[in-house]
Design a protein around this motif. Structure first.
Motif, PDB file in Angstrom:
ATOM      1  N   PRO A  41       0.827  -1.213   0.000  1.00 34.36           N
ATOM      2  CA  PRO A  41       0.000   0.000   0.000  1.00 34.36           C
ATOM      3  C   PRO A  41       0.853   1.251   0.000  1.00 34.36           C
ATOM      4  O   PRO A  41       2.065   1.215   0.256  1.00 34.36           O
ATOM      5  N   SER A  42       0.223   2.379  -0.283  1.00 36.47           N
ATOM      6  CA  SER A  42       0.930   3.661  -0.263  1.00 36.47           C
ATOM      7  C   SER A  42       1.570   3.886   1.107  1.00 36.47           C
ATOM      8  O   SER A  42       0.961   3.625   2.139  1.00 36.47           O
ATOM      9  N   GLY A  43       2.826   4.350   1.089  1.00 36.32           N
ATOM     10  CA  GLY A  43       3.534   4.629   2.331  1.00 36.32           C
ATOM     11  C   GLY A  43       4.203   3.438   2.971  1.00 36.32           C
ATOM     12  O   GLY A  43       4.719   3.547   4.089  1.00 36.32           O
ATOM     13  N   CYS A  44       4.257   2.302   2.251  1.00 33.92           N
ATOM     14  CA  CYS A  44       4.836   1.092   2.860  1.00 33.92           C
ATOM     15  C   CYS A  44       6.360   1.058   2.778  1.00 33.92           C
ATOM     16  O   CYS A  44       6.996   0.209   3.400  1.00 33.92           O
ATOM     17  N   GLY A  45       6.982   1.950   1.979  1.00 33.17           N
ATOM     18  CA  GLY A  45       8.436   1.982   1.884  1.00 33.17           C
ATOM     19  C   GLY A  45       9.012   1.462   0.589  1.00 33.17           C
ATOM     20  O   GLY A  45      10.230   1.456   0.398  1.00 33.17           O
ATOM     21  N   LYS A  46       8.158   1.070  -0.341  1.00 37.41           N
ATOM     22  CA  LYS A  46       8.671   0.460  -1.573  1.00 37.41           C
ATOM     23  C   LYS A  46       9.413   1.454  -2.465  1.00 37.41           C
ATOM     24  O   LYS A  46      10.494   1.153  -2.983  1.00 37.41           O
ATOM     25  N   ILE A 209       7.387 -11.679  -6.008  1.00 31.66           N
ATOM     26  CA  ILE A 209       6.921 -10.426  -5.444  1.00 31.66           C
ATOM     27  C   ILE A 209       7.468 -10.305  -4.022  1.00 31.66           C
ATOM     28  O   ILE A 209       7.634 -11.294  -3.320  1.00 31.66           O
ATOM     29  N   ALA A 210       7.763  -9.057  -3.649  1.00 33.10           N
ATOM     30  CA  ALA A 210       8.171  -8.746  -2.283  1.00 33.10           C
ATOM     31  C   ALA A 210       7.097  -7.838  -1.701  1.00 33.10           C
ATOM     32  O   ALA A 210       6.967  -6.680  -2.119  1.00 33.10           O
ATOM     33  N   VAL A 211       6.308  -8.357  -0.788  1.00 35.04           N
ATOM     34  CA  VAL A 211       5.185  -7.615  -0.213  1.00 35.04           C
ATOM     35  C   VAL A 211       5.677  -6.854   1.006  1.00 35.04           C
ATOM     36  O   VAL A 211       6.273  -7.436   1.923  1.00 35.04           O
ATOM     37  N   MET A 212       5.420  -5.526   1.025  1.00 37.33           N
ATOM     38  CA  MET A 212       5.865  -4.676   2.123  1.00 37.33           C
ATOM     39  C   MET A 212       4.674  -4.025   2.809  1.00 37.33           C
ATOM     40  O   MET A 212       3.632  -3.782   2.197  1.00 37.33           O
ATOM     41  N   ASN A 213       4.843  -3.731   4.091  1.00 42.93           N
ATOM     42  CA  ASN A 213       3.840  -2.992   4.851  1.00 42.93           C
ATOM     43  C   ASN A 213       4.524  -2.271   6.005  1.00 42.93           C
ATOM     44  O   ASN A 213       5.326  -2.869   6.730  1.00 42.93           O
ATOM     45  N   ASP A 214       4.248  -0.984   6.143  1.00 45.98           N
ATOM     46  CA  ASP A 214       4.831  -0.171   7.218  1.00 45.98           C
ATOM     47  C   ASP A 214       6.346  -0.289   7.278  1.00 45.98           C
ATOM     48  O   ASP A 214       6.936  -0.376   8.361  1.00 45.98           O
ATOM     49  N   GLY A 215       6.984  -0.328   6.107  1.00 48.07           N
ATOM     50  CA  GLY A 215       8.429  -0.357   6.042  1.00 48.07           C
ATOM     51  C   GLY A 215       9.060  -1.716   6.250  1.00 48.07           C
ATOM     52  O   GLY A 215      10.282  -1.851   6.162  1.00 48.07           O
ATOM     53  N   GLU A 216       8.246  -2.727   6.510  1.00 49.45           N
ATOM     54  CA  GLU A 216       8.777  -4.063   6.790  1.00 49.45           C
ATOM     55  C   GLU A 216       8.412  -5.041   5.673  1.00 49.45           C
ATOM     56  O   GLU A 216       7.300  -5.006   5.138  1.00 49.45           O
ATOM     57  N   LEU A 217       9.333  -5.926   5.371  1.00 50.76           N
ATOM     58  CA  LEU A 217       9.095  -6.973   4.391  1.00 50.76           C
ATOM     59  C   LEU A 217       8.210  -8.049   5.006  1.00 50.76           C
ATOM     60  O   LEU A 217       8.518  -8.589   6.067  1.00 50.76           O
ATOM     61  N   GLN A 218       7.116  -8.373   4.315  1.00 46.15           N
ATOM     62  CA  GLN A 218       6.184  -9.380   4.815  1.00 46.15           C
ATOM     63  C   GLN A 218       6.440 -10.767   4.218  1.00 46.15           C
ATOM     64  O   GLN A 218       6.356 -11.767   4.911  1.00 46.15           O
ATOM     65  N   GLN A 219       6.765 -10.808   2.922  1.00 44.72           N
ATOM     66  CA  GLN A 219       7.009 -12.089   2.266  1.00 44.72           C
ATOM     67  C   GLN A 219       7.641 -11.849   0.907  1.00 44.72           C
ATOM     68  O   GLN A 219       7.308 -10.887   0.215  1.00 44.72           O
ATOM     69  N   VAL A 220       8.572 -12.730   0.522  1.00 47.34           N
ATOM     70  CA  VAL A 220       9.131 -12.753  -0.830  1.00 47.34           C
ATOM     71  C   VAL A 220       8.869 -14.136  -1.400  1.00 47.34           C
ATOM     72  O   VAL A 220       9.301 -15.139  -0.821  1.00 47.34           O
ATOM     73  N   ALA A 221       8.161 -14.195  -2.529  1.00 45.65           N
ATOM     74  CA  ALA A 221       7.794 -15.487  -3.092  1.00 45.65           C
ATOM     75  C   ALA A 221       7.265 -15.295  -4.505  1.00 45.65           C
ATOM     76  O   ALA A 221       6.854 -14.183  -4.872  1.00 45.65           O
ATOM     77  N   PRO A 222       7.235 -16.367  -5.314  1.00 46.78           N
ATOM     78  CA  PRO A 222       6.515 -16.280  -6.586  1.00 46.78           C
ATOM     79  C   PRO A 222       5.053 -15.909  -6.318  1.00 46.78           C
ATOM     80  O   PRO A 222       4.509 -16.249  -5.255  1.00 46.78           O
ATOM     81  N   PRO A 223       4.410 -15.199  -7.245  1.00 49.26           N
ATOM     82  CA  PRO A 223       3.041 -14.733  -6.987  1.00 49.26           C
ATOM     83  C   PRO A 223       2.071 -15.824  -6.569  1.00 49.26           C
ATOM     84  O   PRO A 223       1.277 -15.631  -5.638  1.00 49.26           O
ATOM     85  N   GLU A 224       2.142 -16.986  -7.219  1.00 53.66           N
ATOM     86  CA  GLU A 224       1.186 -18.047  -6.901  1.00 53.66           C
ATOM     87  C   GLU A 224       1.417 -18.627  -5.511  1.00 53.66           C
ATOM     88  O   GLU A 224       0.477 -19.069  -4.839  1.00 53.66           O
ATOM     89  N   VAL A 225       2.674 -18.602  -5.063  1.00 48.86           N
ATOM     90  CA  VAL A 225       2.971 -19.093  -3.713  1.00 48.86           C
ATOM     91  C   VAL A 225       2.475 -18.111  -2.664  1.00 48.86           C
ATOM     92  O   VAL A 225       1.870 -18.492  -1.665  1.00 48.86           O
TER      93      VAL A 225
END
Length: 384
Positions: A41-46, A209-225
């Motif tokens: 989301p906006s402001g997550c640090g990406k 994809i590397a999913v981020m939220n509030d500046g922290e990495l949540q998960q890195v994985a292929p999209p389907e995973v």
């Protein structure tokens, strides 16, 4: 092209309003030739992360390694990267040819003839040869985007950085450019880091994809995973449109099943061995809209729900249901079109049930049967 490693990367801002951590201890290893999408989301640090890689933001802590060089202390021009901005950032007084050649003129020792030859090659690759004598004001949004891409490609960098490059385009052109970017990346076999808040772009374009939220990495994985086996509730609810339904439930344990109650309704169940939970334990139940099955007769489902709204989408219907005063979304085929106020039966297959720790958000069960949790992603929507 080259590998890109982000190790314990942090960005902290100190100002009159206080101390803000924009990126917190980010660790990602990006493979040679990989298309990695930073999404959130906006402001997550990406975007801050991308700007640190580019050298446009200073690094508070951590290292950035491109190939075998640490580059966090180097100037942008020394990093062998090229960046494409959301705003295109073309020089309005220059033609497309001069825009594309400008970086070569100031960062290489190529002759003018060699620079023009390189620009001609990339323009042909991007199908913009006829635009080379035009200025940005004479171009459409899609043409400007191609010129901006061409300006990056002519430099033959180790890493491409793209900051929401399609967000200014209309929906039809954005879909076409997604396909073209994927084909271009494959043809060039180049390492790409792509930033977007659009999960459709992330899911369709990325190797990972590397999913981020509030500046922290949540998960890195292929999209389907990431979609079928999210590591936490945030990833599960962020990915997917419409978003995953979630309910704070309590457990009912039998000899063979774990049942999940919301208010007075049992919404779903899974085999007893699926996850270790006790009687009356709080747990967050997740149900993806495409996994919610509807029946005309309320007695045919696991529980009854009342239709509030049906949204016809052409290839799908989005049906809003009320369950004990809570909204439940079902994504169903277009020939399933219940009327508002109608009572229908609802059921969800045990394999499609997601469970999360109510306090931490950590995933307890994701898609599939217990012995499939780490090995399988869905090939098609399962029947109940």
């Amino acid at each position: 092209m080259a590998t890109l490693e982000l190790n314990d990367l942090s960005k902290i801002y100190d100002d009159a309003q206080g101390r803000e951590t924009a990126v917190d201890s980010l660790d990602i290893d990006i493979r040679d030739g990989e298309f990695l999408v930073l999404v959130g989301p906006s402001g997550c640090g990406k975007s801050t992360t991308l700007r640190m890689i580019a050298g446009l933001e200073t690094v508070t802590n951590g290292t950035i390694t491109i190939g075998d060089r640490e580059v966090q202390s180097l100037s942008p021009s020394e990093r062998e990267i090229a960046m494409v901005f959301q705003s295109y950032a073309l020089y309005t007084q220059m033609t497309a040819r001069r825009n594309m050649a400008y970086g070569l003129k100031h960062s290489t020792e190529l002759s003018k003839q060699e620079r023009h030859k390189r620009v001609d090659e990339i323009a042909e690759l991007l199908d913009i040869t006829e635009l080379l004598d035009d200025k940005p004001d004479e171009m459409s949004g899609g043409q400007k985007q191609r010129v901006a891409l061409g300006r990056a490609i002519v430099r033959d960098p180790d890493v491409f950085l793209l900051d929401e490059p399609l967000s200014n385009l209309d929906a039809k052109l954005r879909a076409r450019m997604r396909t073209e970017l994927q084909q271009l990346q494959s043809d060039l076999d180049v390492t790409v880091v792509y930033v977007t808040h659009d999960q459709t772009e992330a899911m369709t374009m990325a190797d990972r994809i590397a999913v981020m939220n509030d500046g922290e990495l949540q998960q890195v994985a292929p999209p389907e995973v990431a979609y079928d086996h999210p590591e936490n509730e945030f990833v599960a609810t962020f990915l997917g449109s419409p978003s995953m339904n979630t309910f704070e439930t309590t457990t009912d344990v039998t000899a063979t099943e774990l049942r999940f109650r919301y208010e007075g309704t049992t919404l779903a169940s899974v085999p007893r061995e699926s996850v270790e939970l006790s009687q009356d334990e709080r747990v967050t139940l997740g149900l993806r809209p495409e996994d919610v099955r509807l029946f005309d007769d309320s007695k045919d489902g696991s529980f009854a729900a009342t239709v509030t709204v049906s949204e016809y989408q052409g290839n799908d219907n989005f049906v809003h249901l009320s369950v004990d005063d809570r909204d439940l979304m079902a994504r169903v085929p277009p020939d399933t079109y219940p009327d508002p106020g109608e009572t229908v039966g609802v059921t969800v297959s045990p394999r499609d049930v997601f469970l999360f720790d109510s306090d931490t958000g950590t995933a307890l069960k994701t898609y599939g049967a217990p012995d499939e949790q780490t090995a399988q992603t869905r090939q098609s929507v399962s029947e109940p």
